[in-house]
Design an enzyme around this catalytic site. Structure first.
Site, short mmCIF file in Angstrom:
data_model
loop_
_atom_site.label_atom_id
_atom_site.label_comp_id
_atom_site.label_asym_id
_atom_site.label_seq_id
_atom_site.Cartn_x
_atom_site.Cartn_y
_atom_site.Cartn_z
N CYS A 119 10.94 12.38 0.73
CA CYS A 119 10.21 12.80 -0.48
C CYS A 119 10.54 14.24 -0.90
CB CYS A 119 8.71 12.64 -0.29
SG CYS A 119 8.25 10.98 0.20
N HIS A 252 5.37 16.92 -5.63
CA HIS A 252 5.68 15.54 -5.24
C HIS A 252 4.44 14.70 -5.50
CE1 HIS A 252 6.66 12.02 -3.11
NE2 HIS A 252 6.01 12.31 -2.01
N ASN A 282 3.68 6.67 -5.26
CA ASN A 282 4.63 7.57 -4.61
C ASN A 282 6.04 6.97 -4.70
OD1 ASN A 282 6.15 9.10 -2.85
ND2 ASN A 282 4.61 9.16 -1.24
N1 ACO Z 1 -7.65 -0.63 1.53
C1 ACO Z 1 -8.86 -0.63 2.10
N2 ACO Z 1 -9.12 -0.02 3.24
C2 ACO Z 1 -8.12 0.63 3.84
C3 ACO Z 1 -6.82 0.67 3.32
C4 ACO Z 1 -6.61 0.00 2.10
N3 ACO Z 1 -5.39 -0.02 1.49
N4 ACO Z 1 -6.04 1.39 4.13
C5 ACO Z 1 -6.80 1.80 5.16
N5 ACO Z 1 -8.07 1.34 4.99
C6 ACO Z 1 -9.23 1.56 5.83
C7 ACO Z 1 -8.85 1.78 7.27
O1 ACO Z 1 -8.69 0.56 7.94
C8 ACO Z 1 -10.06 2.54 7.78
O2 ACO Z 1 -11.11 1.63 8.03
P1 ACO Z 1 -12.08 1.85 9.29
O3 ACO Z 1 -12.78 3.17 9.01
O4 ACO Z 1 -12.96 0.67 9.19
O5 ACO Z 1 -11.22 1.91 10.47
C9 ACO Z 1 -10.47 3.38 6.57
O6 ACO Z 1 -9.86 2.76 5.43
C10 ACO Z 1 -10.00 4.82 6.66
O7 ACO Z 1 -8.64 4.81 7.06
P2 ACO Z 1 -7.85 6.16 7.19
O8 ACO Z 1 -6.44 5.88 7.57
O9 ACO Z 1 -8.65 7.09 8.02
O10 ACO Z 1 -7.89 6.63 5.67
P3 ACO Z 1 -7.66 8.05 5.08
O11 ACO Z 1 -8.90 8.57 4.49
O12 ACO Z 1 -6.91 8.93 6.04
O13 ACO Z 1 -6.69 7.70 3.89
C11 ACO Z 1 -4.36 7.89 3.35
C12 ACO Z 1 -5.42 7.13 4.14
C13 ACO Z 1 -4.64 7.68 1.87
C14 ACO Z 1 -2.98 7.30 3.67
C15 ACO Z 1 -4.47 9.36 3.73
O14 ACO Z 1 -4.35 9.55 5.11
C16 ACO Z 1 -3.44 10.19 3.06
O15 ACO Z 1 -3.55 10.48 1.89
N6 ACO Z 1 -2.43 10.63 3.81
C17 ACO Z 1 -1.32 11.34 3.23
C18 ACO Z 1 -0.21 10.44 3.33
C19 ACO Z 1 0.56 10.28 2.09
O16 ACO Z 1 0.20 10.59 0.98
N7 ACO Z 1 1.69 9.73 2.35
C20 ACO Z 1 2.61 9.48 1.34
C21 ACO Z 1 3.92 9.45 1.97
S1 ACO Z 1 4.30 10.95 2.64
C22 ACO Z 1 4.71 11.87 1.46
O17 ACO Z 1 5.11 11.42 0.41
C23 ACO Z 1 4.58 13.24 1.74
#
Ligand code: ACO
Length: 325
Positions: A119, A252, A282
């Site tokens: 990215c 990004h 993304n």
């Molecule tokens: N739909 C519904 N529920 C979901 C989904 C989904 N698509 N995905 C995960 N969950 C649930 C999980 O199972 C979990 O449930 P639980 O509490 O019952 O166990 C709950 O949601 C929370 O999961 P987390 O992984 O803790 O969610 P988080 O708040 O961390 O959000 C996310 C996840 C959006 C990926 C976040 O970590 C994030 O924004 N990370 C940055 C990563 C990113 O943007 N990556 C892009 C690629 S990297 C880059 O481009 C730099």
């Protein structure tokens, strides 16, 4: 007199198949995977993404964006003397997507190669092109970010497959007596290979490993927020400018919460941040030039304004480019 490089044209392209959150929720449900529009919007800001048709490749998307950038710059393919494509989803193992794109474009002869920094790929590629223009190795470069991330998604993993889309963006970067690109700052830290990767390879005529995207979302989030702030400050310092000099932040487009947090650390109002992630998710190396082209064509950003482009991604890689449009 110092030689600079300057963006003279931008272009972008999204494949026609637009998949809204509601469409994706319905498709995933057929495979027994549960998610919702509310969850996706609240955690990421994404409302829709575009997926390329099965026979459409990275270079096909890049070609459409490149043609628009060339048209905007008022030049022909044969005027280009350097092609760099930032991608992690090239058409094939080799040759590079840049060589394939060069041939489709009819710009044969000039150097063409891919940059792989996930990215952060576009800010890496722009920095390399800028350096080659400054040294006199090139006069007019085509810098493209193009991705078909839909090919490397695991549609059984709801924590990742809702986040990404396909698309391409491009700029023409030309030698100039005035800036142009003011400063850039690139980094990588290979200790974090495992938090965001596609751990597969081709060997002996077969795919080895697991060739789909794996991500530790929370680790990526924490690291991204910290390094983006540092890269922004380092880049501004190199140009003897401060955050008050930024007219537009073009980060990004991964996640609205990362953008909100970066803007807050830079004391920038969200009115100064270009946001397109809601419309295409993304798109990795394509996301910054997609957002830039959208902002230019919509009249949001104007010639003469100071832009800070920032990328972060797998590797772990990150970087920023400060420029006058
Ligand atoms: N739909 C519904 N529920 C979901 C989904 C989904 N698509 N995905 C995960 N969950 C649930 C999980 O199972 C979990 O449930 P639980 O509490 O019952 O166990 C709950 O949601 C929370 O999961 P987390 O992984 O803790 O969610 P988080 O708040 O961390 O959000 C996310 C996840 C959006 C990926 C976040 O970590 C994030 O924004 N990370 C940055 C990563 C990113 O943007 N990556 C892009 C690629 S990297 C880059 O481009 C730099």
């Amino acid at each position: 007199m110092r030689r600079y490089s300057r963006i003279t044209g931008t272009g972008s392209y999204l494949p026609p198949r637009r998949v809204t959150n509601a469409d994706l929720v319905a498709e995933l449900a057929q495979g027994g995977i549960e998610t919702s529009d509310e969850w996706i919007v609240e955690r990421t800001g994404i409302r829709a993404r575009h997926f390329a048709a099965p026979d459409v490749t990275c270079s096909d998307l890049g070609l459409e964006a490149a043609r628009k950038a060339l048209e905007a710059a008022g030049c022909q393919p044969q005027d280009i003397d350097l092609i760099i494509v930032a991608t992690s989803t090239p058409d094939m193992v080799f040759p590079s997507a840049a060589c394939i794109l060069q041939n489709k474009l009819g710009a044969n002869g000039c150097p063409a190669f891919d940059v792989q920094a996930v990215c952060s790929g576009f800010v890496y590629a722009l920095t390399v092109a800028d350096a080659m223009i400054q040294t006199g190795a090139a006069k007019r470069a085509l810098v493209v970010g193009a991705e078909v991330f839909s090919r490397i998604l695991d549609f059984k993993d709801r924590t990742t497959c809702v986040l990404f889309g396909d698309g391409a963006g491009a700029v023409v970067l030309e030698a100039s007596d005035t800036p142009g690109i003011l400063a850039s700052d690139l980094h990588a830290d290979g200790r974090y290979v495992d938090i965001l990767c596609v751990p597969g390879n081709v060997a002996g005529g077969a795919v080895l490993g697991d060739p789909v995207l794996k991500m530790d979302g929370q680790a990526v989030f924490k690291l991204a927020v910290g390094v983006l702030d540092k890269a922004a400050r380092a880049t501004l310092a190199k140009a003897n400018l401060t955050d008050a000099d930024i007219d537009w932040l073009i980060p990004h487009q991964a996640n609205i919460r990362i953008m909100l947090s970066t803007a807050k650390k830079l004391k920038l109002s969200m009115d100064k941040v270009v946001v397109t992630v809601d419309q295409h998710g993304n798109t990795s190396a394509a996301s910054i030039p997609l957002a830039l082209d959208h902002a230019v064509r919509s009249g949001q950003v104007k010639k003469g304004e100071t832009l800070l482009l920032e990328g972060v991604g797998g590797g772990f890689t990150w970087g920023a480019v400060l420029l006058k449009l």
